[in-house]
Design a protein around this motif. Structure first.
Motif, PDB file in Angstrom:
ATOM      1  N   ASP A 289       1.219  -0.664  -0.112  1.00 32.89           N
ATOM      2  CA  ASP A 289      -0.033   0.072  -0.150  1.00 32.89           C
ATOM      3  C   ASP A 289       1.296   1.282   0.504  1.00 32.89           C
ATOM      4  O   ASP A 289       1.635   1.569   0.938  1.00 32.89           O
ATOM      5  CB  ASP A 289      -1.181  -0.255   1.123  1.00 32.89           C
ATOM      6  N   MET A 290       1.077   1.777  -1.136  1.00 38.50           N
ATOM      7  CA  MET A 290       1.798   2.639  -0.982  1.00 38.50           C
ATOM      8  C   MET A 290       1.282   4.147  -0.641  1.00 38.50           C
ATOM      9  O   MET A 290       2.333   5.277  -0.494  1.00 38.50           O
ATOM     10  CB  MET A 290       2.174   3.229  -2.814  1.00 38.50           C
ATOM     11  N   GLY A 291      -0.074   4.479  -0.541  1.00 40.12           N
ATOM     12  CA  GLY A 291      -0.180   5.654   0.553  1.00 40.12           C
ATOM     13  C   GLY A 291      -1.309   6.156  -0.931  1.00 40.12           C
ATOM     14  O   GLY A 291      -1.433   5.709  -1.893  1.00 40.12           O
ATOM     15  N   PRO A 292      -1.500   7.238  -0.280  1.00 39.41           N
ATOM     16  CA  PRO A 292      -2.084   8.178  -1.451  1.00 39.41           C
ATOM     17  C   PRO A 292      -0.997   9.228  -2.460  1.00 39.41           C
ATOM     18  O   PRO A 292      -0.174   9.531  -2.472  1.00 39.41           O
ATOM     19  CB  PRO A 292      -2.506   9.565  -0.695  1.00 39.41           C
ATOM     20  N   TRP A 293      -1.542   9.156  -3.929  1.00 39.11           N
ATOM     21  CA  TRP A 293      -1.195   9.614  -4.275  1.00 39.11           C
ATOM     22  C   TRP A 293      -1.700  11.103  -4.776  1.00 39.11           C
ATOM     23  O   TRP A 293      -2.542  11.345  -4.516  1.00 39.11           O
ATOM     24  CB  TRP A 293      -0.910   9.778  -5.866  1.00 39.11           C
ATOM     25  N   GLY A 294      -0.421  12.103  -5.568  1.00 40.28           N
ATOM     26  CA  GLY A 294      -1.997  13.267  -5.591  1.00 40.28           C
ATOM     27  C   GLY A 294      -1.256  14.180  -7.395  1.00 40.28           C
ATOM     28  O   GLY A 294       0.021  13.805  -7.486  1.00 40.28           O
ATOM     29  N   PHE A 295      -1.261  15.543  -7.328  1.00 42.32           N
ATOM     30  CA  PHE A 295      -0.832  16.109  -8.792  1.00 42.32           C
ATOM     31  C   PHE A 295       0.414  17.250  -7.643  1.00 42.32           C
ATOM     32  O   PHE A 295      -0.136  17.427  -6.423  1.00 42.32           O
ATOM     33  CB  PHE A 295      -1.798  16.961  -9.191  1.00 42.32           C
ATOM     34  N   ILE A 296       1.183  17.218  -7.926  1.00 43.14           N
ATOM     35  CA  ILE A 296       2.428  18.851  -7.251  1.00 43.14           C
ATOM     36  C   ILE A 296       1.351  19.699  -7.952  1.00 43.14           C
ATOM     37  O   ILE A 296       2.043  20.684  -6.827  1.00 43.14           O
ATOM     38  CB  ILE A 296       3.214  18.312  -8.337  1.00 43.14           C
ATOM     39  N   HIS A 297       0.985  19.885  -8.957  1.00 39.40           N
ATOM     40  CA  HIS A 297       0.672  21.283  -9.647  1.00 39.40           C
ATOM     41  C   HIS A 297      -0.237  21.224  -9.825  1.00 39.40           C
ATOM     42  O   HIS A 297      -1.304  21.043 -10.505  1.00 39.40           O
ATOM     43  CB  HIS A 297       1.384  21.465 -10.451  1.00 39.40           C
ATOM     44  N   PRO A 298      -1.572  20.324  -8.863  1.00 41.80           N
ATOM     45  CA  PRO A 298      -3.489  20.158  -9.068  1.00 41.80           C
ATOM     46  C   PRO A 298      -4.073  21.340  -9.862  1.00 41.80           C
ATOM     47  O   PRO A 298      -5.047  20.888 -10.917  1.00 41.80           O
ATOM     48  CB  PRO A 298      -3.398  20.108  -7.657  1.00 41.80           C
ATOM     49  N   GLU A 299      -3.462  22.381  -9.680  1.00 43.19           N
ATOM     50  CA  GLU A 299      -4.349  22.960 -10.793  1.00 43.19           C
ATOM     51  C   GLU A 299      -4.400  23.839 -11.783  1.00 43.19           C
ATOM     52  O   GLU A 299      -4.829  23.695 -12.944  1.00 43.19           O
ATOM     53  CB  GLU A 299      -3.925  25.358  -9.580  1.00 43.19           C
ATOM     54  N   LEU A 300      -3.057  23.188 -12.688  1.00 39.50           N
ATOM     55  CA  LEU A 300      -2.355  23.407 -14.108  1.00 39.50           C
ATOM     56  C   LEU A 300      -2.866  22.084 -14.155  1.00 39.50           C
ATOM     57  O   LEU A 300      -3.705  21.941 -15.722  1.00 39.50           O
ATOM     58  CB  LEU A 300      -1.152  23.239 -14.076  1.00 39.50           C
ATOM     59  N   ALA A 301      -2.614  21.385 -13.362  1.00 40.13           N
ATOM     60  CA  ALA A 301      -3.621  19.599 -13.960  1.00 40.13           C
ATOM     61  C   ALA A 301      -5.090  19.349 -14.160  1.00 40.13           C
ATOM     62  O   ALA A 301      -6.121  18.556 -15.489  1.00 40.13           O
ATOM     63  CB  ALA A 301      -3.165  18.930 -13.013  1.00 40.13           C
ATOM     64  N   ALA A 302      -5.870  20.848 -13.557  1.00 38.46           N
ATOM     65  CA  ALA A 302      -7.030  20.527 -13.808  1.00 38.46           C
ATOM     66  C   ALA A 302      -7.671  21.634 -15.139  1.00 38.46           C
ATOM     67  O   ALA A 302      -8.004  21.096 -15.607  1.00 38.46           O
ATOM     68  CB  ALA A 302      -7.782  20.751 -12.339  1.00 38.46           C
ATOM     69  N   GLU A 303      -6.566  22.207 -15.074  1.00 37.75           N
ATOM     70  CA  GLU A 303      -6.739  23.038 -16.529  1.00 37.75           C
ATOM     71  C   GLU A 303      -6.458  22.882 -17.917  1.00 37.75           C
ATOM     72  O   GLU A 303      -6.899  22.531 -18.687  1.00 37.75           O
ATOM     73  CB  GLU A 303      -6.146  24.880 -15.816  1.00 37.75           C
ATOM     74  N   ARG A 304      -5.166  22.251 -17.687  1.00 31.07           N
ATOM     75  CA  ARG A 304      -4.708  21.530 -18.902  1.00 31.07           C
ATOM     76  C   ARG A 304      -4.309  20.156 -18.952  1.00 31.07           C
ATOM     77  O   ARG A 304      -3.773  20.443 -20.290  1.00 31.07           O
ATOM     78  CB  ARG A 304      -3.402  22.628 -19.409  1.00 31.07           C
ATOM     79  N   GLY A 305      -4.234  19.876 -17.749  1.00 25.53           N
ATOM     80  CA  GLY A 305      -3.914  18.282 -18.201  1.00 25.53           C
ATOM     81  C   GLY A 305      -1.928  17.923 -17.875  1.00 25.53           C
ATOM     82  O   GLY A 305      -1.742  16.730 -18.395  1.00 25.53           O
ATOM     83  N   MET A 306      -1.430  19.077 -17.933  1.00 26.60           N
ATOM     84  CA  MET A 306       0.069  18.682 -17.849  1.00 26.60           C
ATOM     85  C   MET A 306       0.254  20.179 -17.182  1.00 26.60           C
ATOM     86  O   MET A 306      -0.411  21.120 -17.379  1.00 26.60           O
ATOM     87  CB  MET A 306       0.474  19.145 -19.724  1.00 26.60           C
ATOM     88  N   ASP A 307       1.714  19.841 -16.673  1.00 27.00           N
ATOM     89  CA  ASP A 307       2.213  21.880 -16.001  1.00 27.00           C
ATOM     90  C   ASP A 307       3.769  21.697 -16.038  1.00 27.00           C
ATOM     91  O   ASP A 307       3.957  22.660 -15.486  1.00 27.00           O
ATOM     92  CB  ASP A 307       1.879  20.964 -13.834  1.00 27.00           C
ATOM     93  N   SER A 308       4.236  20.851 -17.082  1.00 26.86           N
ATOM     94  CA  SER A 308       5.563  20.984 -17.460  1.00 26.86           C
ATOM     95  C   SER A 308       6.436  20.424 -18.788  1.00 26.86           C
ATOM     96  O   SER A 308       4.998  19.804 -19.762  1.00 26.86           O
ATOM     97  CB  SER A 308       6.628  20.463 -16.048  1.00 26.86           C
ATOM     98  N   LEU A 309       6.921  20.936 -19.563  1.00 23.52           N
ATOM     99  CA  LEU A 309       7.304  20.603 -21.174  1.00 23.52           C
ATOM    100  C   LEU A 309       9.140  19.858 -19.970  1.00 23.52           C
ATOM    101  O   LEU A 309       9.253  19.779 -19.257  1.00 23.52           O
ATOM    102  CB  LEU A 309       7.492  21.765 -22.003  1.00 23.52           C
ATOM    103  N   VAL A 310       9.205  18.679 -21.316  1.00 19.05           N
ATOM    104  CA  VAL A 310      10.665  17.482 -21.095  1.00 19.05           C
ATOM    105  C   VAL A 310      11.333  17.391 -21.943  1.00 19.05           C
ATOM    106  O   VAL A 310      10.733  16.996 -23.506  1.00 19.05           O
ATOM    107  CB  VAL A 310       9.798  15.756 -20.065  1.00 19.05           C
ATOM    108  N   GLU A 311      12.759  17.757 -22.079  1.00 17.20           N
ATOM    109  CA  GLU A 311      13.127  17.475 -23.344  1.00 17.20           C
ATOM    110  C   GLU A 311      14.268  16.395 -22.773  1.00 17.20           C
ATOM    111  O   GLU A 311      15.133  16.430 -22.033  1.00 17.20           O
ATOM    112  CB  GLU A 311      14.122  18.709 -23.389  1.00 17.20           C
TER     113      GLU A 311
END
Length: 310
Positions: A140-162
């Motif tokens: 049981d790994m415990g709860p998961w969550g978004f590091i930036h919940p407001e961006l996840a809810a608004e855009r479904g992403m919060d960063s860019l990866v190269e």
């Protein structure tokens, strides 16, 4: 400058892995053999040491400040998983490492755990409940969550990866599993295979304490027999590419499930270069959602450090 800690000569160790995510393991019940970052790095070196993605020291919780604090709410957590990355830096926890840690406790005779029984252990990401199964262990790994919940809810992403092998930056979603992860969805397995994860992927913006980066490919079809399927590679913070990452598999499943939307399953199979782990989402406390990780754990060797590693 030399290490202030005693020589490693004569130190007993074991080597274990969970779906290829491998660790050097030390039994230090009374907490008398804390190693320096330099010693950890040398032990984890694959050419001049034992070799591993990290080092796990089995210590009784009462011997560590973090363990003493955890015992206040979880007095049953006798054992603490003192985990360090291969570069000597400390990490909150490791999902594959938890399974291997408990299997190490069992094989060393430090605990008795029969199939179907549970054990609570301490980590820097809190107490974790581990059950022994017929094929390995589930955690049981415990709860998961978004590091930036407001961006996840608004855009479904919060960063860019190269990353090396990707022609352009890709959108990503950052997930916390007690440690940080940034998940990128790729188009197909060919794109996943073509990447090089030797260079550290660049994440913008970078979470405050760095991040592990997962590259995930949803299966087509995504869901088979009520189980979601994804394939994944990972660059672990402080390590580089590893054959598996337990918390990373949970994060990749959480991100893919979020992107899939309503009706996405609670059960997932995550294929990594070292094998397959199972991830399950279920209701947790205070309205949050917990994650369960299942997979094998193997001890492959035991030995004593000779005088070639100082």
């Amino acid at each position: 400058m030399t290490d202030p800690a005693p020589s490693l000569t004569g130190l007993r160790f074991a080597k274990g892995h969970g779906t290829g995510n491998d660790f050097v393991l030390l039994a230090d019940p009374e907490g008398v053999r804390e190693l320096t970052p330099g010693q950890i790095t040398r032990l984890c070196d694959r050419h001049q040491g034992i070799g591993g993605d990290g080092l796990i020291r089995a210590v009784r919780s009462r011997q560590l400040p973090e363990g003493v604090a955890l015992l206040e709410d979880h007095p049953e957590a006798e054992w603490f998983m003192d985990y360090s990355n291969a570069d000597g830096s400390r990490s909150e926890m490791c999902g594959n490492g938890v399974r291997v840690f408990v299997h190490f406790l069992v094989t060393q005779g430090l605990v008795v755990l029969e199939p179907g029984e549970e054990l609570t252990i301490g980590t820097r990401a809190g107490a974790k409940v581990v059950a022994r199964t017929g094929a390995g262990y589930r955690v049981d790994m415990g709860p998961w969550g978004f590091i930036h919940p407001e961006l996840a809810a608004e855009r479904g992403m919060d960063s860019l990866v190269e990353a090396a092998g990707l022609p352009v930056e890709r959108p990503a979603l950052s997930i916390t599993m007690g440690n940080p992860h940034t998940v990128v969805a790729l188009a197909d397995l060919e794109e996943l295979a073509a990447m090089s994860l030797i260079p550290t992927p660049a994440v913008t913006p970078l979470p405050p304490h760095g991040t592990n980066v997962e590259f995930a490919v949803p299966a087509d079809p995504l869901v088979m027999d009520d189980v979601g399927h994804i394939s994944m590679r990972v660059h672990e913070r402080g390590v580089g590419e590893t054959l598996s990452c337990g918390t990373g598999a949970c994060a990749a499943a959480a991100a893919t499930r979020f992107w899939a939307g309503t009706g996405a399953p609670d059960d997932w199979a995550v294929a990594v270069p070292g094998g397959v782990v199972a991830v399950r989402f279920f209701p947790g406390a205070e309205g949050r959602e917990n994650v369960e990780l299942s997979g094998p754990a193997v001890i492959v060797a035991e030995g004593v450090v000779a005088d070639g590693i100082q």
